[in-house]
Design a protein around this motif. Structure first.
Motif, PDB file in Angstrom:
ATOM      1  N   GLU A 348       8.947 -13.219  -6.526  1.00  0.00           N
ATOM      2  CA  GLU A 348       9.030 -13.746  -5.168  1.00  0.00           C
ATOM      3  C   GLU A 348       9.522 -12.709  -4.161  1.00  0.00           C
ATOM      4  O   GLU A 348       9.004 -12.616  -3.050  1.00  0.00           O
ATOM      5  N   LEU A 349      10.515 -11.930  -4.550  1.00  0.00           N
ATOM      6  CA  LEU A 349      11.064 -10.898  -3.669  1.00  0.00           C
ATOM      7  C   LEU A 349      10.222  -9.628  -3.731  1.00  0.00           C
ATOM      8  O   LEU A 349       9.968  -8.966  -2.716  1.00  0.00           O
ATOM      9  N   VAL A 350       9.775  -9.285  -4.919  1.00  0.00           N
ATOM     10  CA  VAL A 350       9.034  -8.040  -5.156  1.00  0.00           C
ATOM     11  C   VAL A 350       7.615  -8.174  -4.606  1.00  0.00           C
ATOM     12  O   VAL A 350       6.943  -9.170  -4.821  1.00  0.00           O
ATOM     13  N   LEU A 351       7.168  -7.131  -3.905  1.00  0.00           N
ATOM     14  CA  LEU A 351       5.829  -7.132  -3.316  1.00  0.00           C
ATOM     15  C   LEU A 351       4.800  -6.613  -4.312  1.00  0.00           C
ATOM     16  O   LEU A 351       5.050  -5.617  -5.005  1.00  0.00           O
ATOM     17  N   ASN A 352       3.649  -7.270  -4.365  1.00  0.00           N
ATOM     18  CA  ASN A 352       2.524  -6.791  -5.162  1.00  0.00           C
ATOM     19  C   ASN A 352       1.713  -5.855  -4.261  1.00  0.00           C
ATOM     20  O   ASN A 352       0.917  -6.306  -3.441  1.00  0.00           O
ATOM     21  N   ALA A 353       1.933  -4.557  -4.395  1.00  0.00           N
ATOM     22  CA  ALA A 353       1.307  -3.597  -3.483  1.00  0.00           C
ATOM     23  C   ALA A 353       1.220  -2.234  -4.142  1.00  0.00           C
ATOM     24  O   ALA A 353       2.025  -1.887  -5.017  1.00  0.00           O
ATOM     25  N   THR A 354       0.240  -1.436  -3.708  1.00  0.00           N
ATOM     26  CA  THR A 354       0.084  -0.083  -4.222  1.00  0.00           C
ATOM     27  C   THR A 354       0.762   0.912  -3.295  1.00  0.00           C
ATOM     28  O   THR A 354       0.271   1.226  -2.221  1.00  0.00           O
ATOM     29  N   HIS A 355       1.893   1.382  -3.706  1.00  0.00           N
ATOM     30  CA  HIS A 355       2.654   2.380  -2.960  1.00  0.00           C
ATOM     31  C   HIS A 355       3.890   2.655  -3.791  1.00  0.00           C
ATOM     32  O   HIS A 355       4.167   1.964  -4.780  1.00  0.00           O
ATOM     33  N   LEU A 356       4.649   3.648  -3.423  1.00  0.00           N
ATOM     34  CA  LEU A 356       5.962   3.869  -4.026  1.00  0.00           C
ATOM     35  C   LEU A 356       6.839   4.609  -3.036  1.00  0.00           C
ATOM     36  O   LEU A 356       6.358   5.170  -2.054  1.00  0.00           O
ATOM     37  N   GLY A 357       8.138   4.583  -3.289  1.00  0.00           N
ATOM     38  CA  GLY A 357       9.070   5.249  -2.391  1.00  0.00           C
ATOM     39  C   GLY A 357       9.416   4.434  -1.167  1.00  0.00           C
ATOM     40  O   GLY A 357       9.981   4.956  -0.210  1.00  0.00           O
ATOM     41  N   ASP A 358       9.082   3.157  -1.172  1.00  0.00           N
ATOM     42  CA  ASP A 358       9.346   2.281  -0.041  1.00  0.00           C
ATOM     43  C   ASP A 358      10.771   1.749  -0.110  1.00  0.00           C
ATOM     44  O   ASP A 358      11.416   1.806  -1.155  1.00  0.00           O
ATOM     45  N   THR A 359      11.247   1.187   0.993  1.00  0.00           N
ATOM     46  CA  THR A 359      12.549   0.527   0.983  1.00  0.00           C
ATOM     47  C   THR A 359      12.484  -0.806   0.244  1.00  0.00           C
ATOM     48  O   THR A 359      13.511  -1.343  -0.165  1.00  0.00           O
ATOM     49  N   ARG A 360      11.288  -1.353   0.076  1.00  0.00           N
ATOM     50  CA  ARG A 360      11.078  -2.613  -0.623  1.00  0.00           C
ATOM     51  C   ARG A 360      10.653  -2.344  -2.069  1.00  0.00           C
ATOM     52  O   ARG A 360       9.969  -1.367  -2.343  1.00  0.00           O
ATOM     53  N   THR A 361      11.029  -3.221  -2.982  1.00  0.00           N
ATOM     54  CA  THR A 361      10.604  -3.100  -4.373  1.00  0.00           C
ATOM     55  C   THR A 361       9.159  -3.564  -4.505  1.00  0.00           C
ATOM     56  O   THR A 361       8.792  -4.628  -3.992  1.00  0.00           O
ATOM     57  N   LEU A 362       8.347  -2.764  -5.206  1.00  0.00           N
ATOM     58  CA  LEU A 362       6.917  -2.997  -5.313  1.00  0.00           C
ATOM     59  C   LEU A 362       6.495  -3.065  -6.784  1.00  0.00           C
ATOM     60  O   LEU A 362       7.090  -2.403  -7.638  1.00  0.00           O
ATOM     61  N   ALA A 363       5.447  -3.840  -7.048  1.00  0.00           N
ATOM     62  CA  ALA A 363       4.926  -3.975  -8.416  1.00  0.00           C
ATOM     63  C   ALA A 363       3.410  -3.856  -8.413  1.00  0.00           C
ATOM     64  O   ALA A 363       2.747  -4.327  -7.483  1.00  0.00           O
ATOM     65  N   ILE A 364       2.867  -3.215  -9.479  1.00  0.00           N
ATOM     66  CA  ILE A 364       1.414  -3.125  -9.607  1.00  0.00           C
ATOM     67  C   ILE A 364       1.036  -2.953 -11.076  1.00  0.00           C
ATOM     68  O   ILE A 364       1.711  -2.220 -11.818  1.00  0.00           O
ATOM     69  N   PRO A 365      -0.025  -3.629 -11.553  1.00  0.00           N
ATOM     70  CA  PRO A 365      -0.519  -3.415 -12.920  1.00  0.00           C
ATOM     71  C   PRO A 365      -1.412  -2.170 -12.919  1.00  0.00           C
ATOM     72  O   PRO A 365      -2.519  -2.180 -12.391  1.00  0.00           O
ATOM     73  N   VAL A 366      -0.953  -1.091 -13.497  1.00  0.00           N
ATOM     74  CA  VAL A 366      -1.573   0.213 -13.256  1.00  0.00           C
ATOM     75  C   VAL A 366      -2.954   0.393 -13.890  1.00  0.00           C
ATOM     76  O   VAL A 366      -3.840   1.014 -13.305  1.00  0.00           O
ATOM     77  N   ALA A 367      -3.155  -0.132 -15.103  1.00  0.00           N
ATOM     78  CA  ALA A 367      -4.436   0.087 -15.786  1.00  0.00           C
ATOM     79  C   ALA A 367      -5.588  -0.598 -15.070  1.00  0.00           C
ATOM     80  O   ALA A 367      -6.737  -0.163 -15.177  1.00  0.00           O
ATOM     81  N   HIS A 368      -5.301  -1.640 -14.337  1.00  0.00           N
ATOM     82  CA  HIS A 368      -6.335  -2.409 -13.660  1.00  0.00           C
ATOM     83  C   HIS A 368      -6.580  -1.946 -12.224  1.00  0.00           C
ATOM     84  O   HIS A 368      -7.520  -2.415 -11.578  1.00  0.00           O
ATOM     85  N   THR A 369      -5.735  -1.042 -11.727  1.00  0.00           N
ATOM     86  CA  THR A 369      -5.803  -0.668 -10.308  1.00  0.00           C
ATOM     87  C   THR A 369      -5.851   0.844 -10.135  1.00  0.00           C
ATOM     88  O   THR A 369      -6.902   1.460 -10.202  1.00  0.00           O
ATOM     89  N   ILE A 370      -4.696   1.472  -9.936  1.00  0.00           N
ATOM     90  CA  ILE A 370      -4.652   2.881  -9.536  1.00  0.00           C
ATOM     91  C   ILE A 370      -5.110   3.849 -10.625  1.00  0.00           C
ATOM     92  O   ILE A 370      -5.450   4.994 -10.326  1.00  0.00           O
ATOM     93  N   PHE A 371      -5.128   3.413 -11.890  1.00  0.00           N
ATOM     94  CA  PHE A 371      -5.609   4.272 -12.964  1.00  0.00           C
ATOM     95  C   PHE A 371      -6.865   3.703 -13.623  1.00  0.00           C
ATOM     96  O   PHE A 371      -7.269   4.171 -14.688  1.00  0.00           O
ATOM     97  N   TYR A 372      -7.484   2.725 -12.997  1.00  0.00           N
ATOM     98  CA  TYR A 372      -8.652   2.076 -13.579  1.00  0.00           C
ATOM     99  C   TYR A 372      -9.830   3.034 -13.753  1.00  0.00           C
ATOM    100  O   TYR A 372     -10.493   3.047 -14.794  1.00  0.00           O
TER     101      TYR A 372
END
Length: 412
Positions: A348-372
């Motif tokens: 709920e708090l964590v954002l589902n987004a592609t980025h890193l180093g943000d002030t907000r906590t972010l989550a992403i499933p890597v095999a299906h997205t940025i490394f697909y």
């Protein structure tokens, strides 16, 4: 100011290094594309490199110079260049220094777009060998007579392998190889790449340096450690310049001027302001990450946690020796049978987004997205499983981050 602390120097750098007019604390944004000179001889001198100055903002402007001065000071280098993105910094640097027939050794754990660009280099006749850089022997064994450079990241994204940065630096010095270190994951507050012998430091300023997910930018810094007289890739017409100026001048002329991946004045201003809080944000981020890693490492629904701050990490001791703190990237594998998509959707708090180093906590499933696009074989070589989730830990209150992870795990 050199005897002051890291944050003190950054907070006052705009005013002290660049001395803005009219008492301004920040360097004003110079949005003019062109620059007028009353005497045409002055403009000619700038074009021909006899004096410093600005002719066209694709190559330089007061706003860009101000940020470059700050970056060079932060990395203790002799000069810096900024670009529209981190990838522009990497691609421009490699395309302008390497030529057909050259060979470069690149970490097999590099960021997906850097890995993709390695394939592009080969299309231009530049040989590339990808190796496991956690052991310096792998790099040494890959050196060929035409090897010109070694490219590594400090902490790999997303499986957090840590290169033998010191050992590779010593090897590059012995063999007169350009040592290019991508310091995006561990900006200068956490790690001084110059201390391990880096020749050039590249980074995505978009991430931790700017820090707020609102601006793109990249940079390359020349540390002054490499003797460019030994590098055959410098153009003959630039050999008349002072040795330490040759590489950055070539990247600037053949990259920024000819390829055009320049940073805007507005972006430079946003990055320089974000830099002021770099140490404060990184300290909070790293403290949050180590607490969250400890919580997840003991959870019965988590199979594996990838974080250098854990004693179980294969390069934990190296991380302790090389970095001030352990960084803000954390990845995990859930227990077999648990759905990583469902887990992320329950956060709920964590954002589902592609980025890193943000002030907000972010989550992403890597095999299906940025490394697909890499395919299963390459992902396996990088240590990326099909259900791996990468988290970029933010600066929220840690108790709230852990509570969000706990409730999401409870629901799967």
């Amino acid at each position: 100011m050199n005897n002051k602390g890291f944050t003190t120097r950054l907070v006052h750098a705009d005013r002290v290094l660049n001395q803005p007019e009219n008492g301004a604390v920040h360097q004003p944004r110079t949005n003019s594309v062109l620059f007028e000179y009353k005497q045409v001889e002055d403009l000619v001198d700038i074009f021909q490199g006899r004096v410093a100055g600005h002719a066209y903002s694709r190559q330089s402007s007061p706003s860009i110079d101000a940020l470059q001065n700050m970056l060079a000071q932060m990395e203790e280098g002799i000069g810096a260049l900024t670009f529209a993105t981190g990838m522009a910094a990497i691609t421009t640097t490699l395309l302008t220094l390497l030529q057909s027939g050259d060979h470069i050794i690149i970490s097999q754990f590099v960021f997906g777009n850097t890995n993709s660009f390695a394939n592009t280099l080969q299309r231009f006749g530049i040989e590339v060998t990808m190796v496991d850089v956690t052991e310096v022997e792998n790099v040494a064994n890959a050196i060929q007579p035409n090897t010109k450079a070694v490219f590594v990241e400090t902490i790999a994204n997303p499986a957090t392998q840590i290169a033998d940065l010191q050992g590779i630096g010593e090897l590059c010095q012995q063999r007169s190889l350009v040592y290019i270190v991508d310091n995006t994951m561990t900006p200068a507050f956490l790690f001084k790449a110059k201390n391990v012998g880096a020749s050039l430091i590249v980074s995505s300023l978009t991430k931790y340096v700017a820090g707020h997910g609102h601006v793109l930018g990249g940079a390359v810094v020349d540390t002054g450690l490499f003797d460019w007289t030994s590098f055959t890739g410098i153009l003959p017409e630039l050999r008349k310049l002072p040795v330490q100026a040759q590489a950055l001048t070539q990247i600037k002329k053949k990259g920024l001027r000819d390829m055009g991946g320049c940073l805007t004045a507005d972006s430079a201003h946003a990055i320089s302001v974000g830099m002021e809080t770099l140490a404060l944000r990184m300290e909070r981020t790293c403290n949050n990450a180590i607490e969250l890693a400890a919580f997840l490492n003991g959870h019965d629904k988590v199979e594996h946690v990838y974080y250098p701050g854990l004693a179980s990490h294969p390069q934990h001791q190296r991380a302790r020796e090389q970095f001030k703190m352990f960084g803000g990237i954390l990845s995990l594998d859930l227990k077999p049978g648990l759905d990583c998509f469902k887990f992320i959707n329950h956060l709920e708090l964590v954002l589902n987004a592609t980025h890193l180093g943000d002030t907000r906590t972010l989550a992403i499933p890597v095999a299906h997205t940025i490394f697909y696009e890499m395919g299963a074989e390459t992902r396996a070589r990088m240590g990326i499983g099909d259900n791996m989730i990468r988290f970029s830990i933010g600066i929220e209150d840690c108790v709230d981050i852990i509570a969000d992870f706990a409730q999401a795990l409870e629901q799967i």
